[in-house]
Scaffold this motif. Structure first.
Motif, PDB file in Angstrom:
ATOM      1  N   ILE A 248       0.704  -1.148   0.127  1.00 33.51           N
ATOM      2  CA  ILE A 248      -0.028   0.050  -0.033  1.00 33.51           C
ATOM      3  C   ILE A 248       0.794   1.198  -0.103  1.00 33.51           C
ATOM      4  O   ILE A 248       0.440   2.445  -0.308  1.00 33.51           O
ATOM      5  CB  ILE A 248      -1.035   0.170   1.293  1.00 33.51           C
ATOM      6  CG1 ILE A 248      -1.989   0.862   1.038  1.00 33.51           C
ATOM      7  CG2 ILE A 248      -0.291   0.363   2.533  1.00 33.51           C
ATOM      8  CD1 ILE A 248      -3.194   0.775   0.007  1.00 33.51           C
ATOM      9  N   GLY A 250       3.325   1.489  -1.763  1.00 30.62           N
ATOM     10  CA  GLY A 250       4.056   1.472  -3.349  1.00 30.62           C
ATOM     11  C   GLY A 250       5.428   0.676  -3.061  1.00 30.62           C
ATOM     12  O   GLY A 250       6.281   1.018  -3.966  1.00 30.62           O
TER      13      GLY A 250
ATOM     14  N   VAL B  53      -7.851   0.040  -3.083  1.00 27.72           N
ATOM     15  CA  VAL B  53      -6.691   0.616  -2.939  1.00 27.72           C
ATOM     16  C   VAL B  53      -5.658  -0.374  -3.759  1.00 27.72           C
ATOM     17  O   VAL B  53      -4.307  -0.379  -3.509  1.00 27.72           O
ATOM     18  CB  VAL B  53      -6.252   0.479  -1.366  1.00 27.72           C
ATOM     19  CG1 VAL B  53      -7.141   1.265  -0.574  1.00 27.72           C
ATOM     20  CG2 VAL B  53      -6.376  -0.969  -0.742  1.00 27.72           C
ATOM     21  N   ARG B  79       2.188   3.705  -8.219  1.00 28.38           N
ATOM     22  CA  ARG B  79       3.153   4.172  -7.059  1.00 28.38           C
ATOM     23  C   ARG B  79       2.927   5.552  -6.722  1.00 28.38           C
ATOM     24  O   ARG B  79       2.924   5.870  -5.484  1.00 28.38           O
ATOM     25  CB  ARG B  79       4.744   3.698  -7.475  1.00 28.38           C
ATOM     26  CG  ARG B  79       5.687   3.703  -6.294  1.00 28.38           C
ATOM     27  CD  ARG B  79       7.037   3.422  -6.957  1.00 28.38           C
ATOM     28  NE  ARG B  79       8.136   4.279  -6.283  1.00 28.38           N
ATOM     29  CZ  ARG B  79       8.505   3.831  -5.078  1.00 28.38           C
ATOM     30  NH1 ARG B  79       8.295   2.720  -4.416  1.00 28.38           N
ATOM     31  NH2 ARG B  79       9.557   4.691  -4.537  1.00 28.38           N
ATOM     32  N   LEU B  82      -0.145   5.712  -4.850  1.00 26.17           N
ATOM     33  CA  LEU B  82      -0.221   5.130  -3.590  1.00 26.17           C
ATOM     34  C   LEU B  82       0.069   6.062  -2.337  1.00 26.17           C
ATOM     35  O   LEU B  82       0.156   6.032  -1.437  1.00 26.17           O
ATOM     36  CB  LEU B  82       0.591   4.015  -3.607  1.00 26.17           C
ATOM     37  CG  LEU B  82      -0.190   2.820  -4.098  1.00 26.17           C
ATOM     38  CD1 LEU B  82       1.030   1.417  -4.569  1.00 26.17           C
ATOM     39  CD2 LEU B  82      -1.304   2.164  -3.287  1.00 26.17           C
ATOM     40  N   PHE B  85      -2.227   7.781  -0.506  1.00 23.42           N
ATOM     41  CA  PHE B  85      -3.076   7.080   0.391  1.00 23.42           C
ATOM     42  C   PHE B  85      -2.302   6.834   1.767  1.00 23.42           C
ATOM     43  O   PHE B  85      -0.960   6.580   1.806  1.00 23.42           O
ATOM     44  CB  PHE B  85      -3.211   5.651  -0.261  1.00 23.42           C
ATOM     45  CG  PHE B  85      -4.069   5.641  -1.587  1.00 23.42           C
ATOM     46  CD1 PHE B  85      -4.411   6.689  -2.157  1.00 23.42           C
ATOM     47  CD2 PHE B  85      -4.218   4.374  -2.221  1.00 23.42           C
ATOM     48  CE1 PHE B  85      -4.985   6.669  -3.268  1.00 23.42           C
ATOM     49  CE2 PHE B  85      -4.860   4.134  -3.392  1.00 23.42           C
ATOM     50  CZ  PHE B  85      -5.168   5.264  -3.919  1.00 23.42           C
ATOM     51  N   LEU B  87      -3.222   3.686   4.645  1.00 22.30           N
ATOM     52  CA  LEU B  87      -4.240   2.786   5.210  1.00 22.30           C
ATOM     53  C   LEU B  87      -3.959   2.215   6.575  1.00 22.30           C
ATOM     54  O   LEU B  87      -2.820   1.984   6.760  1.00 22.30           O
ATOM     55  CB  LEU B  87      -4.179   1.368   4.299  1.00 22.30           C
ATOM     56  CG  LEU B  87      -4.998   0.314   4.360  1.00 22.30           C
ATOM     57  CD1 LEU B  87      -6.322   0.541   4.692  1.00 22.30           C
ATOM     58  CD2 LEU B  87      -4.982  -0.755   3.563  1.00 22.30           C
ATOM     59  N   LEU B 159       3.214  10.258   5.333  1.00 21.09           N
ATOM     60  CA  LEU B 159       3.361  11.278   4.280  1.00 21.09           C
ATOM     61  C   LEU B 159       2.213  12.120   3.945  1.00 21.09           C
ATOM     62  O   LEU B 159       1.945  12.649   2.761  1.00 21.09           O
ATOM     63  CB  LEU B 159       3.570  10.238   2.812  1.00 21.09           C
ATOM     64  CG  LEU B 159       4.831   9.350   2.988  1.00 21.09           C
ATOM     65  CD1 LEU B 159       4.574   8.341   1.999  1.00 21.09           C
ATOM     66  CD2 LEU B 159       5.932  10.203   2.693  1.00 21.09           C
TER      67      LEU B 159
END
Lengths: 375, 253
Positions: A248, A250, B53, B79, B82, B85, B87, B159
Motif C-alpha cells: 500500500i 508502493g 486500494v 506508485r 499510492l 494514500f 491505510l 506522508l
C-alpha cells in the motif's frame, strides 16, 4: 405411570392406543449416559399419530431435546401427526427448534470426482508456474534497477541477513562437512585399499569435495536452515498483513524483502562452500592419518596433483546457483503462504523441499554442462 | 468551495477467493468527507476496501482517485498515487522487525529526501499525535493491540496522505479508546482536509462522525443505502438500514 423406584437410566417405552403411538419418556436423560434413540424405537411402525409424554423424566439435557426433535422431524417426514402437548413447555420449544435445524441443515459435499480433481490440480499447477515465472521476472527487474542505481537497496538488511545465513551457519556447516569428509574417506578406502592405492583417498576426497560435496552440503544445510527461516518469516509477515502494508506504500515486497535475502545468500554461499571444501578435506586427512597411516603432507601433495583451480571454480559456480535457489524458493514460498498458522508451517516445509529438489536438478544440469565444456 | 469527488467507484465487482462477493458497486466519496462503508460481518466491506486500494484486483469496474483511474494505472503511476494514500490496518500490520519509530520513518525514507534527523523528528511527532510519545524505540511485540493500531495510524499518516482508509478502526478498542480514535479522525480531517474512508460496523462511530455512508447487503451483493446516517434513520425507507443503525427491530409495512 412412572416407576415406583427411581430409574438409573433413561428409558422410552411405547404403547399403542388405537391409532395413536404413545411414547413415554422416563428417567434421567443425560448426554454422557445411554439414551434411547428414536429411529430404532419406532422401527417400521406407521401410526397415524405420535404422542410424546415426559412425566417420568427426572432430569434432562440436550439428549432428550434431540430425541424429541428427531421424533418431530420423523413425523413431519412421514406425514404423521405429532402431539407434543403433554411435554413441558421448554422441552417442546427446544424439541421444535431441534427439528427445525434438522430440516434446515443442508450438507455440502466436498468430495470430487477424479476428473474434477485432475482438472483442478492442473489449473493450480499452471497458475503456480505462471506465478513463479512472474516472481523470477520481478526479481530480475528488481536486480536490474538495483544495478542501474534506480532503486534504493537496503544494505543494512542485506548485511544482517549475511550474518544470519553466513557467519551463524558456520558451526553446522563445519560439523557436517567434516563428517562428510570422514565418511567419504572411509568408503573410498574400502575400495582403494584392494588395489594398494590408499593414497588415492586424497584425490577422491579432493575432487569430490571441491566439485560436488562442498557446495551440495552447504546448499542442503542452508535450505533447511535459512530457506525455511525465510519462508516462515515472510509467511508470518503475510499473515500479519505486513506485506500488504508494504504494497500500500508502493514498496515492492520483492525489492524490500526478497532481494536483500537472495543477494545475501548468493554472496555467502560460495564462501560457505569453500569453507565446507576445506573442512571436508580436513576430515579426509584425519581419517587418512589415523586409519591409513598417510601423513598429512603426503596427503596434501597427492591431492594437489589432481585438484586444481577449475575444480574449485566448478564448486563455487554451483554454490552461487544453489544460494540463489535456496533464497528464491524460501522467499517465494513465504510470499505464497496462506495467511494463517498452518500456512506458515506449510510454507517452511515446501521451501525446504523445493530448494533441495531444485539443487539436485541444478546439479544434474551442471554435470552435463561442465562435461560438455570439458571443465 | 465546491470540491469534486475524491474517489469514484464505478461498477465494481469483487470476489473473495473463488466466491463472488460484490457486484455493480458504484459510489463517490467527496473531498474532505468522512465516508463509512458499513454492513453486517462477512458482507465484503474489507474486500471492497482491498479492491479500492489495489491489494486485490477487481473482477470488473473501475476506481478513480481525483479523476485518475487507479485500476488502469501502470506501475509507476500507481506508485505515484499510492503515495497519497494511507491505510490503517485492522491489526496495525506494523513491520515486526522494526521499532515504532522505524515503522514511521520507512515511508519517509522511501519518498522524501529529508535528512535523517528531520525524518526522526517527524516520526516522533506522528507518534505523539496518536498518543505514543516515548514509545519510539519499542518493538511492535512489546506494546498492546490498541497501541499497535494507533502506531499503524501514525505510519499511515507519515506522508500527509490526501486519503486515509481505515479497516475496522474500533475493533479491539475499549469504548474510550474508540472515542479518542474518532476524535483523532475528526481532527485529521478538520486540520488537513483529508478524505477519510472507514470500513466499520461500529454504530457509535458511524453516528458520531460519519458524513455519509453506504451500506452493503449480502443478498443483493451491493449497496442498499447511501446517504448521511441521520437522514437514513429519519427517512426510514429501508428497514434493514434502520435496524442496523438503531439496533432496533423494525416492522415493515
Amino acid at each position: 405411570m412412572p416407576a415406583s423406584q427411581e430409574l438409573t437410566r433413561a428409558r422410552a417405552s411405547t404403547r399403542t392406543e388405537g391409532s395413536v403411538l404413545e411414547v413415554a419418556l422416563e428417567g434421567p436423560w443425560r448426554l454422557d449416559g445411554e439414551t434411547p434413540r428414536w429411529g430404532p424405537l419406532v422401527g417400521k411402525d406407521r401410526p397415524q399419530e405420535v404422542r410424546l409424554r415426559a412425566d417420568g423424566v427426572t432430569r434432562w439435557d440436550t439428549s432428550l431435546v434431540a430425541f424429541v426433535g428427531e421424533a418431530q422431524h420423523w413425523c413431519a417426514e412421514a406425514g404423521v401427526a405429532c402431539d407434543t402437548a403433554p411435554l413441558p413447555e421448554k422441552m417442546r420449544l427446544l424439541g421444535g427448534q431441534f427439528a427445525e435445524s434438522l430440516r434446515a441443515s443442508t450438507r455440502v459435499d466436498h468430495t470430487r470426482s477424479l476428473l474434477e480433481g485432475v482438472g483442478i490440480s492442473t489449473r493450480e499447477a499452471m497458475s503456480q508456474g505462471r506465478d513463479f515465472l512472474q516472481f523470477v521476472g520481478e526479481c530480475w527487474i528488481g536486480t536490474k534497477r538495483l544495478v542501474a542505481g534506480q532503486a534504493g537497496f537496503r544494505w543494512l538488511d542485506c548485511l544482517g541477513e549475511m550474518q544470519k545465513c553466513g557467519a551463524m551457519a558456520l558451526p553446522i556447516v563445519s560439523l557436517i562437512s567434516f563428517l562428510v569428509g570422514i565418511t567419504l574417506a572411509y568408503s573410498g578406502a574400502i575400495v582403494l585399499r584392494r588395489f594398494g592405492g590408499d593414497i588415492w583417498v586424497a584425490d577422491l576426497i579432493g575432487v569430490a569435495m571441491t566439485r560436488e560435496m562442498g557446495a551440495m552440503m552447504a546448499g542442503v544445510v542452508l535450505a533447511g536452515r535459512t530457506g525455511a527461516a525465510f519462508a516462515a518469516e515472510i509467511g508470518s509477515m503475510k499473515a500479519n498483513e505486513e506485506i500488504d502494508a508494504l504494497t500500500i506504500l508502493g514498496i515492492s515486497p520483492v525489492r524490500f524483502l526478497v532481494l536483500p535475502r537472495v543477494i545475501a545468500l548468493g554472496l555467502m554461499m560460495p564462501l560457505l562452500a569453500l569453507y565446507a571444501n576445506f573442512l571436508g578435506i580436513l576430515g579426509g586427512m584425519t581419517v587418512a592419518y589415523t586409519a591409513l597411516d598417510i601423513p598429512p603432507t603426503a596427503y596434501w601433495v597427492e591431492m594437489l596433483t589432481i585438484v586444481d583451480l577449475p575444480d574449485v571454480s566448478v564448486g563455487v559456480i554451483k554454490s552461487i546457483a544453489y544460494g540463489l535457489i535456496v533464497g528464491l524458493s524460501g522467499c517465494r514460498r513465504g510470499l505464497q503462504a496462506e495467511s494463517n498458522a498452518a500456512g506458515v508451517g506449510q510454507a517452511a516445509t515446501s521451501a525446504v523441499v523445493t530448494a533441495i529438489l531444485f539443487i539436485i536438478v541444478a546439479d544434474a544440469i551442471f554435470a552435463v554442462l561442465f562435461n560438455a565444456i570439458g571443465l | 468551495m465546491e470540491a469534486g469527488p475524491a474517489i469514484e467507484v464505478t461498477g465494481l465487482a469483487c470476489s473473495y477467493q473463488e466466491f463472488k462477493v460484490l457486484q455493480g458497486v458504484s459510489f463517490t466519496v467527496r473531498t474532505a468527507e468522512i465516508f463509512f462503508i458499513v454492513g453486517p460481518v462477512g458482507v465484503g466491506k474489507t474486500t471492497l476496501l482491498r479492491n479500492m486500494v489495489g491489494l486485490a484486483t477487481p473482477v470488473q469496474g473501475e476506481v478513480l482517485f481525483n479523476g485518475r483511474s487507479f485500476t488502469k494505472a501502470d506501475t509507476a503511476e500507481r506508485r505515484e498515487m499510492l503515495k497519497t494514500f494511507g491505510l490503517s490496518f485492522q491489526g496495525g500490520a506494523l513491520w515486526s522487525s522494526l521499532t515504532l519509530s522505524e515503522n514511521v520513518t520507512l515511508p519517509l525514507e522511501e519518498y522524501t529526501r529529508l535528512p535523517r534527523d528531520e525524518i526522526e523528528r517527524i516520526a516522533a511527532f506522528r507518534l505523539a499525535q496518536v498518543g505514543l510519545a516515548g514509545f519510539e524505540d519499542y518493538y511492535p511485540s512489546e506494546i498492546s493491540g490498541g497501541m499497535k493500531k494507533r502506531a499503524g495510524l501514525a505510519r499511515a499518516l507519515a506522508l500527509d496522505p490526501t486519503t486515509v482508509f481505515f479497516d475496522e478502526p474500533s475493533a479491539g478498542l475499549d469504548p474510550i479508546g474508540a472515542r479518542n480514535l474518532d476524535r483523532l479522525i475528526l481532527q485529521i480531517r478538520d486540520t488537513f482536509g483529508t478524505t477519510i474512508v472507514i470500513v466499520s460496523h461500529d454504530v457509535d462511530s458511524i453516528l458520531g462522525i460519519a458524513d455519509r455512508l453506504i451500506m452493503l447487503d449480502r443478498e443483493t451483493q451491493g449497496i442498499i443505502a447511501e446517504g448521511p446516517p441521520a437522514a437514513l434513520i429519519a427517512g426510514a425507507a429501508i428497514p434493514k438500514v434502520v435496524e442496523f443503525l438503531t439496533r432496533r427491530t423494525v416492522r415493515s409495512g
